[in-house]
Design a protein around this motif. Structure first.
Motif, short mmCIF file in Angstrom:
data_model
loop_
_atom_site.label_atom_id
_atom_site.label_comp_id
_atom_site.label_asym_id
_atom_site.label_seq_id
_atom_site.Cartn_x
_atom_site.Cartn_y
_atom_site.Cartn_z
N TYR A 195 5.40 9.02 2.13
CA TYR A 195 5.14 7.63 1.71
C TYR A 195 6.45 6.82 1.69
N ARG A 196 7.54 7.50 1.31
CA ARG A 196 8.84 6.83 1.31
C ARG A 196 9.23 6.42 2.73
N LEU A 197 8.94 7.30 3.68
CA LEU A 197 9.26 7.01 5.08
C LEU A 197 8.43 5.83 5.60
N GLU A 198 7.16 5.79 5.20
CA GLU A 198 6.31 4.66 5.60
C GLU A 198 6.92 3.34 5.11
N CYS A 199 7.37 3.32 3.89
CA CYS A 199 8.02 2.11 3.34
C CYS A 199 9.31 1.82 4.09
N SER A 200 10.05 2.88 4.38
CA SER A 200 11.37 2.71 5.01
C SER A 200 11.29 2.08 6.39
N LYS A 201 10.16 2.30 7.07
CA LYS A 201 10.01 1.69 8.42
C LYS A 201 10.13 0.17 8.29
N ILE A 202 9.55 -0.38 7.25
CA ILE A 202 9.61 -1.83 7.03
C ILE A 202 10.99 -2.21 6.47
N LEU A 203 11.50 -1.40 5.58
CA LEU A 203 12.81 -1.71 4.98
C LEU A 203 13.93 -1.69 6.02
N ASN A 204 13.78 -0.84 7.04
CA ASN A 204 14.78 -0.81 8.12
C ASN A 204 14.85 -2.13 8.87
N LYS A 223 0.84 -1.21 0.00
CA LYS A 223 0.00 0.00 0.00
C LYS A 223 0.87 1.26 0.00
N SER A 224 1.87 1.28 0.88
CA SER A 224 2.75 2.45 0.95
C SER A 224 3.59 2.58 -0.32
N LEU A 225 4.00 1.44 -0.87
CA LEU A 225 4.79 1.45 -2.10
C LEU A 225 4.00 2.10 -3.24
N ASP A 226 2.75 1.71 -3.38
CA ASP A 226 1.92 2.30 -4.46
C ASP A 226 1.77 3.80 -4.27
N LYS A 227 1.64 4.23 -3.02
CA LYS A 227 1.50 5.67 -2.76
C LYS A 227 2.80 6.41 -3.05
N TYR A 228 3.92 5.76 -2.73
CA TYR A 228 5.24 6.35 -3.02
C TYR A 228 5.44 6.46 -4.54
N LYS A 229 5.11 5.37 -5.24
CA LYS A 229 5.29 5.36 -6.70
C LYS A 229 4.38 6.36 -7.41
N TYR A 230 3.15 6.42 -6.94
CA TYR A 230 2.15 7.27 -7.61
C TYR A 230 1.71 8.40 -6.68
N HIS A 231 2.69 9.05 -6.01
CA HIS A 231 2.36 10.03 -4.98
C HIS A 231 1.48 11.17 -5.51
N LYS A 265 -2.77 13.85 -0.28
CA LYS A 265 -2.93 14.11 1.17
C LYS A 265 -1.58 14.26 1.86
N LYS A 266 -0.60 13.47 1.39
CA LYS A 266 0.76 13.55 1.94
C LYS A 266 1.73 13.63 0.77
#
Ligand SMILES: N[C@@H](CCC(=O)N[C@@H](CS)C(=O)NCC(=O)O)C(=O)O
Length: 215
Positions: free
Chosen positions: A123-132, A104-112, A117-118
């Motif tokens: 959206y990149r940070l949301e993905c990064s929480k999991i990537l960390n 979900k976060s990836l799609d928002k990052y790709k198609y921001h 809304k943000k």
């Protein structure tokens, strides 16, 4: 001889992981490359979801979830080392987090642009929480679970690849271990073997594809 049929779309991350498991297990399938923009009626006839990948087994069983296609392929491969007989709860959970929260976060990052809304960085940070979390795991092992490749690596890899490709220079700086991991899988014969380009499926001709490679 009739082979299992795989409806696939080359760039779909779910189809990629299904093709990787099929290729790894050296299973011959009739590959039907489709266009997502112009999906054949036949696809909806076999699975009303209309998503790819869909596999029709030699016993006419329809499998329309990529993870289940992976497990089907691994069960046919006596020498496989991606799971220990069955997928474990821990492995399933990691893949589930990828397919829900991360996707979900990836799609928002790709198609921001479509999610004003943000901003992109949010959206990149949301993905990064999991990537960390993955980055830390890779400090301990060569792959996400162990020192050898596992179902989790393959199931998650196509999504991380998409994330990295949005801004590769940033990704490389931020996630050193994931960069090494991503390169290893991207450059493998297994991945190259499943990314060959095929013509779109034409009902008048059957495209027989022999998938088979070594990791
Ligand atoms: N949970 C499914 C998801 C498959 C999926 O969403 N595939 C995308 C292509 S990457 C698709 O077919 N999208 C079309 C749609 O949702 O209508 C699986 O793991 O196989």
């Amino acid at each position: 001889m009739e082979y299992p049929i795989l409806y696939s779309f080359r760039r779909c991350p779910y189809a990629m992981r299904a093709r990787m498991a099929i290729s790894y297990s050296k299973i011959t399938v009739e590959l039907r490359e489709i266009s997502l923009k112009d999906r054949p009626k036949k696809l909806y006839e076999v699975s009303s979801k209309g998503t790819v990948p869909v596999l029709i087994t030699e016993n006419n069983q329809v499998i329309d979830e990529s993870l289940n296609i992976m497990l089907w392929a691994l069960k046919k491969n006596a020498k496989q080392t991606w799971i220990n007989k069955e997928i474990s709860n821990g492995e399933y959970k990691m893949i589930h987090i990828n397919d829900t929260i991360f996707k979900k976060s990836l799609d928002k990052y790709k198609y921001h642009d479509r999610y004003p809304k943000k901003d992109k960085k949010f959206y990149r940070l949301e993905c990064s929480k999991i990537l960390n979390v993955y980055e830390k795991k890779l400090a301990k092992h060569k792959y996400l679970k162990y020192d050898t490749i596992n179902i989790v690596d393959i199931a998650i890899f196509p999504f991380i690849r998409q994330f990295a490709n949005v801004d590769y220079i940033w990704f490389e700086k931020e996630f050193k271990n994931l960069t090494v991991w991503l390169k290893k899988i991207s450059q493998s014969n297994l991945f190259k073997s499943i990314m060959k380009k095929y013509d779109l499926w034409d009902t008048s001709k059957n495209i027989y594809v022999i998938l088979g490679s070594e990791t």
